[in-house]
Design a protein around this motif. Structure first.
Motif, PDB file in Angstrom:
ATOM      1  N   LEU A 192      13.300 -98.567 122.547  1.00 34.36           N
ATOM      2  CA  LEU A 192      14.000 -97.431 121.955  1.00 34.36           C
ATOM      3  C   LEU A 192      13.036 -96.298 121.632  1.00 34.36           C
ATOM      4  CD1 LEU A 192      16.668 -96.289 120.890  1.00 34.36           C
ATOM      5  CD2 LEU A 192      16.208 -97.421 118.711  1.00 34.36           C
ATOM      6  N   TRP A 193      11.868 -96.638 121.114  1.00 34.46           N
ATOM      7  CA  TRP A 193      10.858 -95.629 120.786  1.00 34.46           C
ATOM      8  C   TRP A 193      10.414 -94.882 122.040  1.00 34.46           C
ATOM      9  CZ3 TRP A 193       5.541 -95.755 122.223  1.00 34.46           C
ATOM     10  CH2 TRP A 193       4.749 -94.777 121.607  1.00 34.46           C
ATOM     11  N   LEU A 194      10.147 -95.626 123.109  1.00 33.67           N
ATOM     12  CA  LEU A 194       9.711 -95.002 124.367  1.00 33.67           C
ATOM     13  C   LEU A 194      10.809 -94.112 124.931  1.00 33.67           C
ATOM     14  CD1 LEU A 194       7.419 -94.859 126.403  1.00 33.67           C
ATOM     15  CD2 LEU A 194       8.400 -96.841 127.565  1.00 33.67           C
ATOM     16  N   ARG A 195      12.036 -94.572 124.829  1.00 28.04           N
ATOM     17  CA  ARG A 195      13.175 -93.781 125.301  1.00 28.04           C
ATOM     18  C   ARG A 195      13.288 -92.475 124.527  1.00 28.04           C
ATOM     19  NH1 ARG A 195      19.107 -95.786 123.703  1.00 28.04           N
ATOM     20  NH2 ARG A 195      20.257 -93.867 124.052  1.00 28.04           N
ATOM     21  N   MET A 196      13.104 -92.516 123.207  1.00 32.04           N
ATOM     22  CA  MET A 196      13.199 -91.315 122.384  1.00 32.04           C
ATOM     23  C   MET A 196      12.038 -90.355 122.619  1.00 32.04           C
ATOM     24  SD  MET A 196      15.984 -91.150 120.681  1.00 32.04           S
ATOM     25  CE  MET A 196      16.866 -91.932 122.024  1.00 32.04           C
ATOM     26  N   LEU A 197      10.881 -90.894 123.026  1.00 31.20           N
ATOM     27  CA  LEU A 197       9.762 -90.019 123.352  1.00 31.20           C
ATOM     28  C   LEU A 197      10.096 -89.093 124.517  1.00 31.20           C
ATOM     29  CD1 LEU A 197       6.488 -92.164 123.114  1.00 31.20           C
ATOM     30  CD2 LEU A 197       7.268 -90.354 121.585  1.00 31.20           C
ATOM     31  N   VAL A 198      10.999 -89.530 125.375  1.00 29.54           N
ATOM     32  CA  VAL A 198      11.453 -88.694 126.488  1.00 29.54           C
ATOM     33  C   VAL A 198      12.590 -87.781 126.038  1.00 29.54           C
ATOM     34  CG1 VAL A 198      12.455 -88.704 128.811  1.00 29.54           C
ATOM     35  CG2 VAL A 198      10.787 -90.451 128.156  1.00 29.54           C
ATOM     36  N   VAL A 199      13.557 -88.342 125.303  1.00 33.76           N
ATOM     37  CA  VAL A 199      14.784 -87.619 124.976  1.00 33.76           C
ATOM     38  C   VAL A 199      14.529 -86.486 123.977  1.00 33.76           C
ATOM     39  CG1 VAL A 199      17.058 -87.819 123.899  1.00 33.76           C
ATOM     40  CG2 VAL A 199      16.264 -89.577 125.495  1.00 33.76           C
ATOM     41  N   PRO A 258       0.135-107.685 130.143  1.00 34.81           N
ATOM     42  CA  PRO A 258      -0.628-106.562 130.728  1.00 34.81           C
ATOM     43  C   PRO A 258      -0.170-106.170 132.126  1.00 34.81           C
ATOM     44  CG  PRO A 258      -2.110-108.063 129.598  1.00 34.81           C
ATOM     45  CD  PRO A 258      -0.751-108.706 129.559  1.00 34.81           C
ATOM     46  N   ALA A 259       0.181-107.160 132.941  1.00 34.89           N
ATOM     47  CA  ALA A 259       0.598-106.851 134.315  1.00 34.89           C
ATOM     48  C   ALA A 259       1.942-106.122 134.365  1.00 34.89           C
ATOM     49  CB  ALA A 259       0.683-108.141 135.126  1.00 34.89           C
ATOM     50  N   ALA A 260       2.707-106.189 133.267  1.00 37.21           N
ATOM     51  CA  ALA A 260       4.046-105.593 133.259  1.00 37.21           C
ATOM     52  C   ALA A 260       4.084-104.244 132.552  1.00 37.21           C
ATOM     53  CB  ALA A 260       5.031-106.547 132.586  1.00 37.21           C
ATOM     54  N   ARG A 261       2.931-103.756 132.087  1.00 37.34           N
ATOM     55  CA  ARG A 261       2.941-102.535 131.280  1.00 37.34           C
ATOM     56  C   ARG A 261       3.384-101.310 132.055  1.00 37.34           C
ATOM     57  NH1 ARG A 261      -2.603-103.447 127.682  1.00 37.34           N
ATOM     58  NH2 ARG A 261      -1.704-105.073 126.335  1.00 37.34           N
ATOM     59  N   ILE A 262       2.922-101.170 133.289  1.00 39.76           N
ATOM     60  CA  ILE A 262       3.308-100.003 134.095  1.00 39.76           C
ATOM     61  C   ILE A 262       4.821-100.002 134.324  1.00 39.76           C
ATOM     62  CG2 ILE A 262       3.086 -98.875 136.332  1.00 39.76           C
ATOM     63  CD1 ILE A 262       0.211 -99.845 136.446  1.00 39.76           C
ATOM     64  N   GLY A 263       5.366-101.161 134.699  1.00 44.55           N
ATOM     65  CA  GLY A 263       6.819-101.258 134.900  1.00 44.55           C
ATOM     66  C   GLY A 263       7.596-101.007 133.626  1.00 44.55           C
ATOM     67  N   PHE A 264       7.052-101.487 132.507  1.00 43.95           N
ATOM     68  CA  PHE A 264       7.734-101.293 131.230  1.00 43.95           C
ATOM     69  C   PHE A 264       7.799 -99.817 130.857  1.00 43.95           C
ATOM     70  CE2 PHE A 264       7.165-100.673 126.630  1.00 43.95           C
ATOM     71  CZ  PHE A 264       8.394-101.134 126.197  1.00 43.95           C
ATOM     72  N   PHE A 265       6.663 -99.136 130.930  1.00 44.70           N
ATOM     73  CA  PHE A 265       6.650 -97.713 130.569  1.00 44.70           C
ATOM     74  C   PHE A 265       7.479 -96.891 131.555  1.00 44.70           C
ATOM     75  CE2 PHE A 265       2.733 -99.019 128.300  1.00 44.70           C
ATOM     76  CZ  PHE A 265       3.101 -98.575 127.029  1.00 44.70           C
TER      77      PHE A 265
END
Length: 373
Positions: free
Chosen positions: A106-113, A285-292
């Motif tokens: 939710l935090w990452l989503r709001m950083l965009v919105v 760590p391997a999933a960080r790029i996909g997560f962001f």
């Protein structure tokens, strides 16, 4: 005897009269050409296909509903176990369904919105910043507090629904979320003296039956049963968000209200993640790029859904738009079945249809209800 003769016109006078006649002829020619151009323009307008505002509004609301439904499917891809994308290959499962991970999404989503929303607020509604200043500086703090509180309940609803989507699937979770009329109708009666009609009571019963049917297959396992409870709590929080938002709309335009709500969600998610307690935040760590990347995509779909809904309501009207938007549970379930092959029991399909029919009936009733003077 002297005879007086009329003086003959001089050469300059004759030239002036000729110029006047030429100008009059030119003026008449220009008038004829203007009339001809006008007739051609009218003919072109008649032949040009017209797209009414209602049709534009319909398409925009459909785009908004589609964007938010896809958003829910992407949440399921991001959080929880891996899924089969179109039945071709395994994908997702980037983080586990914990409160901390839900907060992080939710935090990452709001950083965009939030930055994008603040950037386009003046374009959507030119006096947006003036209204925001008035809200903040006015002596009566209740409207501002209502809007901030609505943002807080939106924050809570989103955190809970993310966990529920990961545990019981997008279709079932969003359907249970749409139980909010069971809360908003009694609250509207208490706060706004909007007494429920017989139709509204019947529709509430239909929605309740639909929610129960949708939840029954997911109540077996303790973890999945927890997902049902989480979805119910999300629906209650969403109902309180809608009621408080309605109080905020009494004194402000939806655009400045949305700016405050999104800011509230961003602040609360940031504060929650900074608490000195373990919330279960964990990213491989391997999933960080996909997560962001998933978080950015969620933010884009959120903004597309909001903008399409905002303009769709302008062109179509809020009551008519809510009828289209009530197809959210069905559309989410269909997209989840197509994209990530989510399976639903027949009893859940019946429940989803009942909830959708009930919410649509409430929207029809609001549209037909005469406006009070």
């Amino acid at each position: 005897m002297d005879r007086s003769c009329d003086p003959l016109p001089s050469q300059p006078d004759q030239n002036i009269e000729q110029e006047i006649r030429d100008l009059q002829a030119t003026k008449a020619q220009l008038q004829r050409e203007v009339e001809e151009l006008r007739s051609q323009r009218t003919a072109l307008k008649v032949r040009e296909p017209k797209l009414s505002k209602a049709k534009i509004g319909l398409w925009l609301i459909l785009i908004s509903t589609l964007a938010l439904s896809i958003h829910n499917v992407i949440v399921r891809i991001t959080i929880g176990q891996r899924v089969n994308l179109f039945g071709l290959f395994s994908i997702g499962g980037l983080i586990q369904p914990t409160i901390g991970n839900s907060l992080l999404v939710l935090w990452l989503r709001m950083l965009v919105v939030v930055p994008l929303m603040m950037g386009i607020a003046g374009w959507l509604y030119p006096p947006a910043w003036r209204d925001l200043q008035r809200l903040i500086l006015q002596r009566d703090r209740r409207p501002l507090l209502h809007i901030i509180a609505s943002g807080a309940f939106l924050f809570l609803s989103q955190v809970l629904i993310y966990i529920a989507i990961a545990q019981i699937g997008p279709g079932a979770a969003v359907t249970i979320l749409f139980m909010y009329p069971l809360i908003t109708v009694p609250l509207a009666w208490w706060l706004f003296h909007d007494r429920p009609t017989r139709l509204r009571i019947a529709v509430m019963s239909l929605i309740l039956i639909g929610v129960v049917l949708t939840a029954i297959p997911s109540l077996g396992a303790a973890k999945i049963g927890g997902g049902v409870i989480t979805a119910v709590l999300s629906g209650i929080a969403f109902a309180l968000y809608l009621i408080l938002m309605q109080l905020g709309f009494r004194s402000s335009h939806p655009v400045p209200v949305s700016v405050i709500q999104f800011l509230t969600v961003l602040v609360l998610s940031s504060m929650s993640l900074s608490l000195p307690i373990s919330l279960g935040v964990s990213i491989v760590p391997a999933a960080r790029i996909g997560f962001f990347g998933g978080g950015l995509v969620l933010g884009v779909f959120t903004l597309v859904g909001y903008l399409a809904n905002n303009f769709g309501v302008r062109y179509m009207g809020a009551a008519q738009a809510s009828i289209i938007a009530s197809s959210g549970p069905v559309l989410t379930a269909v997209l989840a079945a197509l994209i990530i092959r989510t399976k639903l029991d027949w009893i859940q399909i019946v429940g989803i249809l009942l909830v959708t029919i009930g919410v649509t009936a409430l929207s029809f009733e609001r549209m037909r209800k005469p406006k009070s003077a």
